[in-house]
Scaffold this motif. Structure first.
Motif, PDB file in Angstrom:
ATOM      1  N   ASP A  60      -5.451  -8.574   1.913  1.00  0.00           N
ATOM      2  CA  ASP A  60      -5.406  -7.610   3.011  1.00  0.00           C
ATOM      3  C   ASP A  60      -3.972  -7.392   3.478  1.00  0.00           C
ATOM      4  N   TYR A 100      -1.988  -0.243  -3.079  1.00  0.00           N
ATOM      5  CA  TYR A 100      -2.816  -1.399  -2.735  1.00  0.00           C
ATOM      6  C   TYR A 100      -1.896  -2.562  -2.401  1.00  0.00           C
ATOM      7  N   THR A 101      -2.455  -3.582  -1.762  1.00  0.00           N
ATOM      8  CA  THR A 101      -1.678  -4.749  -1.361  1.00  0.00           C
ATOM      9  C   THR A 101      -2.102  -5.934  -2.209  1.00  0.00           C
ATOM     10  N   ALA A 139       0.826  -1.206   0.000  1.00  0.00           N
ATOM     11  CA  ALA A 139       0.000   0.000   0.000  1.00  0.00           C
ATOM     12  C   ALA A 139       0.862   1.258   0.000  1.00  0.00           C
ATOM     13  N   ARG A 160      -5.314  -9.536  -5.078  1.00  0.00           N
ATOM     14  CA  ARG A 160      -5.346  -8.534  -4.011  1.00  0.00           C
ATOM     15  C   ARG A 160      -5.622  -9.211  -2.679  1.00  0.00           C
TER      16      ARG A 160
END
Length: 203
Positions: free
Chosen positions: A82, A46-47, A41, A80
């Motif tokens: 968390d 973004y992860t 991120a 993607r």
């Protein structure tokens, strides 16, 4: 969200459960995926975990620069998540590391192309009568009034190109995992023709 894996649809077969019932399954070959890049991120916004699978003979210069000492993977996709903790670039992820029998998975693929299809096949329109010289057997019927609005509304269901779309089948149950042959057997059908690229992730 959880990580998924890149695989290829092999085809369909049937297996028998312990109680003797037969289950139709789709066989997906999932060779070990290589982690080619980690998105964070802070750097990318973004992860995600980028995975590569397959093998190609030649690489273009941008891809060769990205992979460097990694295997020459053919297909690269990002999943993607968390958090990307626990994953490192160059790590190999096998099918048995992610999936187990009894779990529910979502399978994404490209549906079979049907070419140009009419409204009966494409949108389940009801056909016209066959008898008394009818000339509207499989015709779409009226597509709008003439004077007002004097045009065809956008999005009207008509004949056109059918298939070759990205389709996701959700909540398919994993019947069996074969880590020795890199196979996963899921109950039911999976989009695409045999040999088509598929993406499997936990539901």
């Amino acid at each position: 969200m959880s990580i998924g894996l890149i695989g290829r649809k092999v085809g369909m077969t049937q297996v028998f459960q312990t109680d003797g019932t037969m289950v139709a399954v789709t066989v997906v070959e999932v060779t070990p995926n290589t982690v080619t890049r980690l998105r964070t991120a802070e750097r990318d916004g973004y992860t995600a975990v980028q995975l590569g699978a397959g093998e190609r003979r030649k690489l273009n210069k941008p891809l060769a620069g990205q992979l460097r000492d990694l295997p020459r993977v053919r297909n690269i996709r990002e999943f993607r998540m968390d958090t990307a903790d626990g994953y490192t670039v160059g790590q190999q992820i096998a099918v048995s590391d992610v999936f187990a029998a009894g779990e529910l998975v979502d399978v994404t693929g490209t549906s079979k192309g049907q070419g140009f299809a009419g409204t009966v096949k494409r949108h389940n329109f009801t056909r016209g009568p066959k008898t008394h010289g009818s000339d509207n057997y499989r015709r779409p019927g009226s597509i709008g009034p003439g004077t007002t609005p004097g045009r065809v509304y956008k999005g009207l269901r008509m004949g056109g190109h059918m298939g070759s779309e990205r389709v996701t089948i959700k909540k398919l149950r994993v019947v069996r995992v074969d880590p020795e042959r890199n196979l996963i057997l899921v109950k039911g059908t999976v989009p695409g023709a045999p040999g088509a690229l598929t993406f499997v992730r936990k539901a």
